[in-house]
Design an enzyme around this catalytic site. Sequence first.
Site, PDB file in Angstrom:
ATOM      1  N   ALA A 206      45.192  80.393  20.851  1.00 57.69           N
ATOM      2  CA  ALA A 206      44.826  78.908  20.783  1.00 57.69           C
ATOM      3  C   ALA A 206      44.163  79.692  22.555  1.00 57.69           C
ATOM      4  O   ALA A 206      43.896  80.260  22.903  1.00 57.69           O
ATOM      5  CB  ALA A 206      46.061  78.396  21.654  1.00 57.69           C
ATOM      6  N   ASN A 207      44.265  77.928  22.565  1.00 60.64           N
ATOM      7  CA  ASN A 207      43.336  78.182  24.050  1.00 60.64           C
ATOM      8  C   ASN A 207      43.767  76.986  25.170  1.00 60.64           C
ATOM      9  O   ASN A 207      44.679  76.482  24.481  1.00 60.64           O
ATOM     10  CB  ASN A 207      41.772  78.429  23.862  1.00 60.64           C
ATOM     11  CG  ASN A 207      41.354  76.477  23.279  1.00 60.64           C
ATOM     12  OD1 ASN A 207      41.546  75.577  23.421  1.00 60.64           O
ATOM     13  ND2 ASN A 207      40.627  76.571  21.717  1.00 60.64           N
ATOM     14  N   ARG A 208      43.156  76.300  26.288  1.00 65.67           N
ATOM     15  CA  ARG A 208      43.340  76.126  26.939  1.00 65.67           C
ATOM     16  C   ARG A 208      43.695  74.540  27.082  1.00 65.67           C
ATOM     17  O   ARG A 208      43.822  73.771  27.813  1.00 65.67           O
ATOM     18  CB  ARG A 208      43.962  76.572  28.201  1.00 65.67           C
ATOM     19  CG  ARG A 208      44.265  77.327  28.992  1.00 65.67           C
ATOM     20  CD  ARG A 208      43.874  77.667  29.971  1.00 65.67           C
ATOM     21  NE  ARG A 208      43.463  79.747  30.642  1.00 65.67           N
ATOM     22  CZ  ARG A 208      45.425  80.528  31.273  1.00 65.67           C
ATOM     23  NH1 ARG A 208      46.469  79.137  31.184  1.00 65.67           N
ATOM     24  NH2 ARG A 208      45.334  81.299  31.123  1.00 65.67           N
ATOM     25  N   SER A 209      42.043  74.512  26.641  1.00 64.83           N
ATOM     26  CA  SER A 209      42.187  72.670  25.979  1.00 64.83           C
ATOM     27  C   SER A 209      43.609  71.174  26.348  1.00 64.83           C
ATOM     28  O   SER A 209      43.960  71.879  25.322  1.00 64.83           O
ATOM     29  CB  SER A 209      41.019  72.657  25.008  1.00 64.83           C
ATOM     30  OG  SER A 209      41.266  71.840  24.473  1.00 64.83           O
TER      31      SER A 209
END
Length: 398
Positions: A206-209
């Site tokens: 995943a990513n931090r968005s």
Amino acid sequence: MLAGRRIVLGVSGGIAAYKSVELCRRLVDAGAHVTPVLTESALRFVGRTTFDALASERAIVSLWEGESRIPHTELGRHTDLVIVAPATARLLGALANGLSTDALTNVLIATRAPVVVCPAMHTEMWEHPAVVANVETLRSRGVTVVDPEAGRLAGGDVGMGRLAGIESIMAAVEVTLAGSGDLAGHRVVVTAGGTREPIDAVRVIANRSSGRQGHAIAAEAQRRGAEVVLITTAESSIPSGCSVVRVETAAEMGVALDNHAASASAVVMAAAVADFRPVEVTSGKHKKSLGAPEIRLEPTPDLLASLGENKPEGQVLVGFAAETSDLIDNARGKLAAKNLDLIVANDVAAPEVGFSHPTNSVTILDTEGGVEETGLMSKAEIATRVVDRVARLLTAVR
Ligand code: CTP
């Protein structure tokens, strides 16, 4: 339809003022952001505390209160609609003649938003030639007049002049708002949030968005009259009134865009789409006893680049650029490579900016070489800037 729309509810002094309490509740229940503005004489019929409790903002009665130095122009400028219910003969006369005598008439004269008035008064007053002429003047200037109905009036009289029913007033508000806003008649697709690419049945890359910036853009477009399709991976802060397509992976976001992007006037790709995903997804949960897995990655399709390749005539395509170095050069490269009309560049390494912060600071680049730096502001304010630019381009296309 009313979700997210800003409405000033004006209440002037007639016995029907008690019905505006119910109207206030109905507007808020429908998702509108309601600011009540009461005249001094309205306070003889209803209490401001009631409106303070029910509305989205505290009630305003005087020009000389509150934090804003110029509340009437501020309110007038930022509202999507002003409705006055009940509207007395005095109020109608003041508006028809451009007279500002209190907070409500000031807001009415300071606004360019559509105005709905709901007259309520005794039959003799409603039929007085001066009132008839004032109502005609207001209609001819585009004010929506919700005619009163026949029925029981104050003091036991019966006749024409009773405030229209709540359903008729709500319908008039919906119809008036439906055709208003600089994005009325446009469909806008917004993507938001970070995609999650599965490794096995329980783990993802995943990513931090957080999705907050994209959601704020969707809310702003919807507030300005667009029909909004929000394609998002994020769970929280979903604006009401948009049609929401929930997705998880880049591939699912691609399918949703295939279904919705071609017919849109504008597409805003605020999502942080994964660039790589695991080649194989382990079925079930990879057990620790098997040791650390080797995860081979493959590129995901660039969704924005393919939207750019297939961009329909007149569509406005907006990308985001999340950068940690060479912000402007990198963003300008993406603007050209992906055939975009605008790119919103984000230095995600800067403090208080980007992923998971409530604030942001962006640079908006266009194809003419224009560079707009917003400075640090809330994500809602950034959304206004972005949507302003989209609206301007859409108007130029028309
Ligand atoms: N984007 C996309 N599909 C991808 C990757 C990115 O549609 N597979 C979109 C994003 O939604 C964003 C824009 O492309 O609007 C730029 O994304 P960004 O991550 O900043 O850049 P990339 O093109 O992925 O390049 P890099 O990661 O090398 O900076």
